[in-house]
Each structure stands twice: as structure tokens, then as C-alpha cells.
Write an enzyme that holds these catalytic residues in place. Structure first.
Site, short mmCIF file in Angstrom:
data_model
loop_
_atom_site.label_atom_id
_atom_site.label_comp_id
_atom_site.label_asym_id
_atom_site.label_seq_id
_atom_site.Cartn_x
_atom_site.Cartn_y
_atom_site.Cartn_z
N LYS A 16 0.84 -1.20 0.00
CA LYS A 16 0.00 0.00 0.00
C LYS A 16 0.88 1.26 0.00
CE LYS A 16 -3.72 -2.56 2.30
NZ LYS A 16 -4.66 -2.66 3.46
N TYR A 56 -11.37 -3.79 -4.05
CA TYR A 56 -12.02 -3.80 -2.73
C TYR A 56 -13.52 -3.95 -2.85
CZ TYR A 56 -7.76 -2.93 -0.12
OH TYR A 56 -6.53 -3.07 0.47
N THR A 126 -4.99 -7.47 10.92
CA THR A 126 -5.32 -6.24 10.20
C THR A 126 -4.86 -4.96 10.90
OG1 THR A 126 -7.29 -7.38 9.38
CG2 THR A 126 -7.25 -4.99 9.14
N ARG A 137 3.05 -6.15 9.67
CA ARG A 137 2.23 -5.06 10.23
C ARG A 137 2.59 -4.79 11.69
NH1 ARG A 137 -3.34 -7.52 7.68
NH2 ARG A 137 -3.37 -6.38 5.71
N ASN A 157 -1.93 -0.17 6.91
CA ASN A 157 -1.27 -1.38 7.43
C ASN A 157 -0.33 -2.02 6.40
OD1 ASN A 157 -3.23 -2.36 5.74
ND2 ASN A 157 -4.40 -3.41 7.32
N HIS A 160 -1.55 -5.60 1.49
CA HIS A 160 -2.74 -6.42 1.27
C HIS A 160 -2.27 -7.76 0.74
CE1 HIS A 160 -6.29 -8.21 -0.47
NE2 HIS A 160 -5.55 -8.44 -1.53
N GLU A 171 -8.22 -11.23 -8.00
CA GLU A 171 -7.41 -10.02 -7.81
C GLU A 171 -6.29 -9.94 -8.86
OE1 GLU A 171 -8.22 -9.91 -2.98
OE2 GLU A 171 -6.25 -10.48 -3.72
P1 ATP Z 1 -6.32 -6.85 3.36
O1 ATP Z 1 -7.63 -7.33 2.77
O2 ATP Z 1 -5.99 -5.42 2.99
O3 ATP Z 1 -5.18 -7.80 3.13
P2 ATP Z 1 -7.23 -7.76 5.92
O4 ATP Z 1 -7.73 -8.97 5.21
O5 ATP Z 1 -6.39 -7.93 7.13
O6 ATP Z 1 -6.47 -6.79 4.97
P3 ATP Z 1 -9.94 -6.74 5.72
O7 ATP Z 1 -10.88 -7.00 6.85
O8 ATP Z 1 -10.07 -7.48 4.45
O9 ATP Z 1 -8.46 -6.85 6.33
O10 ATP Z 1 -10.00 -5.16 5.43
C1 ATP Z 1 -9.37 -4.64 4.29
C2 ATP Z 1 -8.62 -3.37 4.67
O11 ATP Z 1 -9.57 -2.39 5.09
C3 ATP Z 1 -7.68 -3.49 5.85
O12 ATP Z 1 -6.41 -3.95 5.48
C4 ATP Z 1 -7.62 -2.08 6.37
O13 ATP Z 1 -6.71 -1.28 5.61
C5 ATP Z 1 -9.03 -1.55 6.09
N1 ATP Z 1 -9.97 -1.65 7.21
C6 ATP Z 1 -10.60 -2.76 7.65
N2 ATP Z 1 -11.42 -2.49 8.67
C7 ATP Z 1 -11.33 -1.16 8.90
C8 ATP Z 1 -11.92 -0.24 9.83
N3 ATP Z 1 -12.80 -0.65 10.75
N4 ATP Z 1 -11.58 1.05 9.76
C9 ATP Z 1 -10.71 1.47 8.83
N5 ATP Z 1 -10.11 0.68 7.93
C10 ATP Z 1 -10.39 -0.62 7.96
MG MG Z 2 -8.96 -8.91 3.37
#
Ligand code: ATP
Ligand code: MG
Length: 202
Positions: A16, A56, A126, A137, A157, A160, A171
């Protein structure tokens, strides 16, 4: 569907904009590379809004689940939420698209046994302030849900990574053409995958 050998599993990884701005490309690539996974595609690029929204794409169940965190935070602070959980979830998707289009990203495909699980393990949970020590992270940044929510933005973070094989293939198509994905042999892979390991002794 054709059953692939476990060594053919692929995962999509996106560094990112915060990772690029923090100068962490090499550090993160090195952590993944030294596991033995094979890099089959890599580029630095600017993502456009359409790509970001497609990447996304989240269903209502996801938005509801993530949005509940915001609703509960309002309630815990003695305030009434202004909208439904699902709407807060949709705000997160928009904030994520803003984030990944805010500067260059590095996109990659890594291949090898359990590639998806291995990279998720290295990435960590996350939320960086609660991700395990030793993870990308957890070790390399300090963002939290609380700070992201105060400032109405996505959690920064660094990385992805895909969470299941169907998602990885979906993706990959968003970010790479076929001709950018290489098929090649790494000599070192023999040690990981060769059945008899009979090429060592002279
Ligand atoms: P990624 O999909 O980016 O690999 P992840 O699987 O750990 O991360 P997801 O739950 O899929 O997390 O969420 C996607 C992304 O959305 C997270 O990486 C984070 O950047 C953002 N995100 C998720 N939840 C929140 C929240 N409550 N507030 C702000 N940003 C969030
Ligand atoms: Mg995810």
C-alpha cells in the site's frame, strides 16, 4: 477445475502507499522472498479508482460486519450512531479506495506451497497495534482502528494479501495481464519440492 500441485498456489500481494512512502519495499519483499516463495510478477504503479473499487469489492455482509465496529464505538462512547452499520462499512470501502489511489503501490504475485497462508502469516492481523510481534504489520508500523476512525480513513497497514485461492485469481486479473506473469524454475526450489533430493551428493 484442474487440480494444481500445492507448489503452484499463487497469492496476490499489494504494498500500500504507506509502505512505499516509508521506504519499506525492500524489507517487505525480503521477508516474503526468504520463505522460499517464488516471485512471478512485480511492478510499481498508480492505481486508478476503478481498479481500487474493483479490488475492494465487498458485499453487504462484509460492510455490516466491519460497520458494526463503528456502531459499537459510538455506543461505547454514549453516542447514538448516525447511520446503519452497513453504511459505515461502505464508508470503509470508499476510504480504502482513497488510500490505495493516494500514491504509488507495488503489486506482486508470489507462488509456492500454501502461498496464501504463508503471506497472511507474515503480514499479521489487520490492525498494526495489535498484530503479532514478528509480523510485517506488527513490526513495521503503528496504526490503529481508533486513530483511523477518529480521522475517518482506512487503517494504514502496509500490505494487502489474498485470503483464499478464488480471491487470489480474481485479484490477479485486476492488476496483471497474462504476459506479465512469468513461468520459470528457481534452482533453489529443488530443496523445497524435489521428491528424492538426489542431486546434492557428488
Ligand atoms: P487486506 O484485505 O488489505 O489484506 P485484511 O484482510 O487484514 O487486509 P480486511 O478485513 O479485508 O483486512 O480489510 C481490508 C482493509 O480495510 C484493511 O487492510 C484495512 O486497511 C481496512 N480496514 C478494515 N477495517 C477497517 C476499519 N474498521 N476502519 C478502517 N479501515 C479498515
Ligand atoms: Mg482482506
Amino acid at each position: 477445475m484442474e487440480v494444481l500441485h500445492p507448489k503452484k498456489e499463487r497469492t496476490f500481494v499489494l504494498l500500500k502507499p504507506d509502505a512505499i512512502q516509508r521506504g519499506l519495499i525492500g524489507e517487505i519483499v525480503q521477508r516474503i522472498e526468504r520463505t522460499g516463495l517464488k516471485l512471478v510478477a512485480l511492478k510499481i504503479m498508480l492505481a486508478n479508482r476503478e481498479q481500487a473499487m474493483e479490488h475492494y469489492f465487498k458485499d453487504d455482509a462484509w460492510c455490516e460486519e466491519k460497520g458494526m465496529r463503528a456502531v459499537n464505538a459510538f455506543k461505547a462512547a454514549g453516542k447514538t450512531p448516525e447511520k446503519e452499520a452497513v453504511e459505515y462499512g461502505r464508508d470503509i470501502v470508499r476510504a480504502l479506495a482513497d488510500f490505495v489511489t493516494s500514491g504509488p503501490v507495488v503489486v506482486m504475485i508470489w507462488q509456492g506451497n500454501e502461498a496464501i497462508g504463508v503471506v497472511r502469516k507474515l503480514a499479521g492481523g489487520t490492525e498494526p497495534t495489535t498484530s503479532d510481534v514478528g509480523t510485517i504489520r506488527g513490526d513495521l508500523t503503528i496504526d490503529s482502528y481508533r486513530m483511523a476512525n477518529v480521522d475517518s480513513r482506512a487503517v494504514r497497514n502496509l500490505i494487502h494479501c489474498s485470503d483464499k485461492p478464488e480471491e487470489a485469481e480474481r485479484e490477479i486479473k485486476i492488476w496483471f495481464n497474462e504476459n506479465e506473469q512469468l513461468t520459470y524454475r528457481l534452482i533453489n526450489e529443488e530443496v523445497l519440492y524435489d521428491i528424492n533430493l538426489d542431486g546434492i551428493l557428488e
